[in-house]
Design a protein around this motif. Structure first.
Motif, PDB file in Angstrom:
ATOM      1  N   VAL A 107      47.917 -39.651  38.170  1.00 18.43           N
ATOM      2  CA  VAL A 107      47.079 -39.129  37.079  1.00 18.43           C
ATOM      3  C   VAL A 107      45.622 -39.534  37.300  1.00 18.43           C
ATOM      4  CG1 VAL A 107      46.618 -39.273  34.600  1.00 18.43           C
ATOM      5  CG2 VAL A 107      48.967 -39.051  35.408  1.00 18.43           C
ATOM      6  N   LEU A 108      45.397 -40.799  37.657  1.00 21.06           N
ATOM      7  CA  LEU A 108      44.032 -41.264  37.920  1.00 21.06           C
ATOM      8  C   LEU A 108      43.424 -40.562  39.128  1.00 21.06           C
ATOM      9  CD1 LEU A 108      44.526 -45.083  37.286  1.00 21.06           C
ATOM     10  CD2 LEU A 108      43.414 -43.429  35.782  1.00 21.06           C
ATOM     11  N   ASP A 109      44.211 -40.344  40.180  1.00 21.34           N
ATOM     12  CA  ASP A 109      43.715 -39.625  41.361  1.00 21.34           C
ATOM     13  C   ASP A 109      43.355 -38.187  41.019  1.00 21.34           C
ATOM     14  OD1 ASP A 109      44.128 -41.914  42.850  1.00 21.34           O
ATOM     15  OD2 ASP A 109      45.994 -41.196  43.776  1.00 21.34           O
ATOM     16  N   ALA A 110      44.198 -37.530  40.222  1.00 18.11           N
ATOM     17  CA  ALA A 110      43.937 -36.137  39.840  1.00 18.11           C
ATOM     18  C   ALA A 110      42.657 -36.029  39.032  1.00 18.11           C
ATOM     19  CB  ALA A 110      45.116 -35.581  39.043  1.00 18.11           C
ATOM     20  N   GLU A 111      42.456 -36.956  38.104  1.00 15.18           N
ATOM     21  CA  GLU A 111      41.234 -36.933  37.289  1.00 15.18           C
ATOM     22  C   GLU A 111      40.005 -37.154  38.153  1.00 15.18           C
ATOM     23  OE1 GLU A 111      37.868 -38.236  35.170  1.00 15.18           O
ATOM     24  OE2 GLU A 111      39.037 -39.636  36.362  1.00 15.18           O
ATOM     25  N   ARG A 112      40.058 -38.122  39.056  1.00 20.35           N
ATOM     26  CA  ARG A 112      38.921 -38.416  39.938  1.00 20.35           C
ATOM     27  C   ARG A 112      38.609 -37.233  40.850  1.00 20.35           C
ATOM     28  NH1 ARG A 112      40.929 -41.996  43.848  1.00 20.35           N
ATOM     29  NH2 ARG A 112      41.467 -40.028  44.816  1.00 20.35           N
ATOM     30  N   ASP A 113      39.648 -36.675  41.483  1.00 26.24           N
ATOM     31  CA  ASP A 113      39.436 -35.557  42.403  1.00 26.24           C
ATOM     32  C   ASP A 113      38.917 -34.321  41.670  1.00 26.24           C
ATOM     33  OD1 ASP A 113      40.366 -37.238  44.364  1.00 26.24           O
ATOM     34  OD2 ASP A 113      42.341 -36.297  44.525  1.00 26.24           O
ATOM     35  N   THR A 114      39.432 -34.083  40.460  1.00 22.76           N
ATOM     36  CA  THR A 114      38.975 -32.932  39.683  1.00 22.76           C
ATOM     37  C   THR A 114      37.528 -33.123  39.242  1.00 22.76           C
ATOM     38  OG1 THR A 114      41.223 -32.555  38.907  1.00 22.76           O
ATOM     39  CG2 THR A 114      39.468 -31.500  37.660  1.00 22.76           C
ATOM     40  N   ARG A 115      37.201 -34.334  38.811  1.00 22.49           N
ATOM     41  CA  ARG A 115      35.835 -34.631  38.365  1.00 22.49           C
ATOM     42  C   ARG A 115      34.837 -34.481  39.505  1.00 22.49           C
ATOM     43  NH1 ARG A 115      34.488 -39.792  38.689  1.00 22.49           N
ATOM     44  NH2 ARG A 115      36.585 -40.430  38.070  1.00 22.49           N
ATOM     45  N   ASN A 116      35.217 -34.857  40.721  1.00 26.81           N
ATOM     46  CA  ASN A 116      34.301 -34.829  41.863  1.00 26.81           C
ATOM     47  C   ASN A 116      34.321 -33.520  42.642  1.00 26.81           C
ATOM     48  OD1 ASN A 116      33.449 -37.433  41.328  1.00 26.81           O
ATOM     49  ND2 ASN A 116      35.056 -38.332  42.592  1.00 26.81           N
ATOM     50  N   ASN A 117      35.218 -32.609  42.303  1.00 27.95           N
ATOM     51  CA  ASN A 117      35.326 -31.341  43.021  1.00 27.95           C
ATOM     52  C   ASN A 117      34.192 -30.409  42.595  1.00 27.95           C
ATOM     53  OD1 ASN A 117      36.018 -28.855  44.096  1.00 27.95           O
ATOM     54  ND2 ASN A 117      38.185 -29.062  43.617  1.00 27.95           N
ATOM     55  N   LYS A 119      33.886 -27.316  42.862  1.00 23.64           N
ATOM     56  CA  LYS A 119      34.368 -26.029  42.355  1.00 23.64           C
ATOM     57  C   LYS A 119      35.041 -26.158  40.994  1.00 23.64           C
ATOM     58  CE  LYS A 119      35.091 -24.092  46.917  1.00 23.64           C
ATOM     59  NZ  LYS A 119      36.071 -23.521  47.833  1.00 23.64           N
ATOM     60  N   SER A 120      35.197 -27.367  40.509  1.00 22.97           N
ATOM     61  CA  SER A 120      35.896 -27.596  39.258  1.00 22.97           C
ATOM     62  C   SER A 120      34.991 -27.318  38.058  1.00 22.97           C
ATOM     63  CB  SER A 120      36.381 -29.045  39.187  1.00 22.97           C
ATOM     64  OG  SER A 120      36.927 -29.313  37.932  1.00 22.97           O
ATOM     65  N   ARG A 121      35.591 -26.863  36.979  1.00 20.17           N
ATOM     66  CA  ARG A 121      34.849 -26.654  35.739  1.00 20.17           C
ATOM     67  C   ARG A 121      34.685 -27.955  34.967  1.00 20.17           C
ATOM     68  NH1 ARG A 121      38.426 -22.781  32.710  1.00 20.17           N
ATOM     69  NH2 ARG A 121      39.979 -23.839  33.939  1.00 20.17           N
ATOM     70  N   ARG A 122      35.370 -28.988  35.367  1.00 26.14           N
ATOM     71  CA  ARG A 122      35.342 -30.263  34.649  1.00 26.14           C
ATOM     72  C   ARG A 122      34.388 -31.245  35.328  1.00 26.14           C
ATOM     73  NH1 ARG A 122      39.367 -29.786  31.244  1.00 26.14           N
ATOM     74  NH2 ARG A 122      41.279 -28.777  31.834  1.00 26.14           N
ATOM     75  N   GLY A 123      33.868 -32.134  34.543  1.00 22.43           N
ATOM     76  CA  GLY A 123      33.071 -33.230  35.073  1.00 22.43           C
ATOM     77  C   GLY A 123      31.730 -32.808  35.617  1.00 22.43           C
ATOM     78  N   GLY A 124      31.062 -33.710  36.314  1.00 23.98           N
ATOM     79  CA  GLY A 124      29.718 -33.471  36.812  1.00 23.98           C
ATOM     80  C   GLY A 124      29.675 -33.050  38.255  1.00 23.98           C
ATOM     81  N   GLY A 125      30.812 -32.813  38.875  1.00 22.46           N
ATOM     82  CA  GLY A 125      30.823 -32.463  40.285  1.00 22.46           C
ATOM     83  C   GLY A 125      30.051 -31.193  40.584  1.00 22.46           C
TER      84      GLY A 125
END
Length: 121
Positions: free
Chosen positions: A58-68, A70-76
């Motif tokens: 779960v922590l890895d998924a959140e980190r990878d999604t946040r840093n991606n 192409k993701s709509r989430r986070g500041g990546g």
């Protein structure tokens, strides 16, 4: 922190600050790791019949999604635009968070007793 601990969907969502549906989507669809491979959450059926989600995944998924980027989430995505020389995405502006604090400003308080309900009528 024990990354091998298994959490309920609600607990996992609370840990990473996302909705429970996001946790379910990561389980069903997976997420993209920085290496470009699709990963899925490790789950285990609990004694009560619900699914347990591995904390480390779960922590890895959140980190990878946040840093991606192409993701709509986070500041990546904004970070990728800044790295490309575009300070902010076109049309981006800071909006207030639509949460309980905003609703409290616009909604009258609920009556908490019958006497307050009668007084409001």
């Amino acid at each position: 922190m024990n990354r091998d601990a298994f959490l309920t969907r609600a607990q996992a969502a609370k840990v990473v600050g996302m909705r429970e549906s996001t946790i379910g989507n990561w389980r069903a669809r997976g997420w993209m790791s920085p290496e470009g491979e699709r990963r899925h959450l490790t789950v285990r059926r609990r004694k009560d019949g619900t699914l347990g989600y591995r904390l480390g995944d779960v922590l890895d998924a959140e980190r990878d999604t946040r840093n991606n980027p192409k993701s709509r989430r986070g500041g990546g995505r904004v970070a990728a635009l800044r790295a490309a020389g575009d300070a902010e995405p076109r049309g981006a502006k800071e909006l207030p968070r639509a949460g309980h604090e905003v609703l409290r400003l616009h909604c009258p308080p609920r009556p908490t007793s019958l006497s307050a309900l009668a007084a409001a009528a």
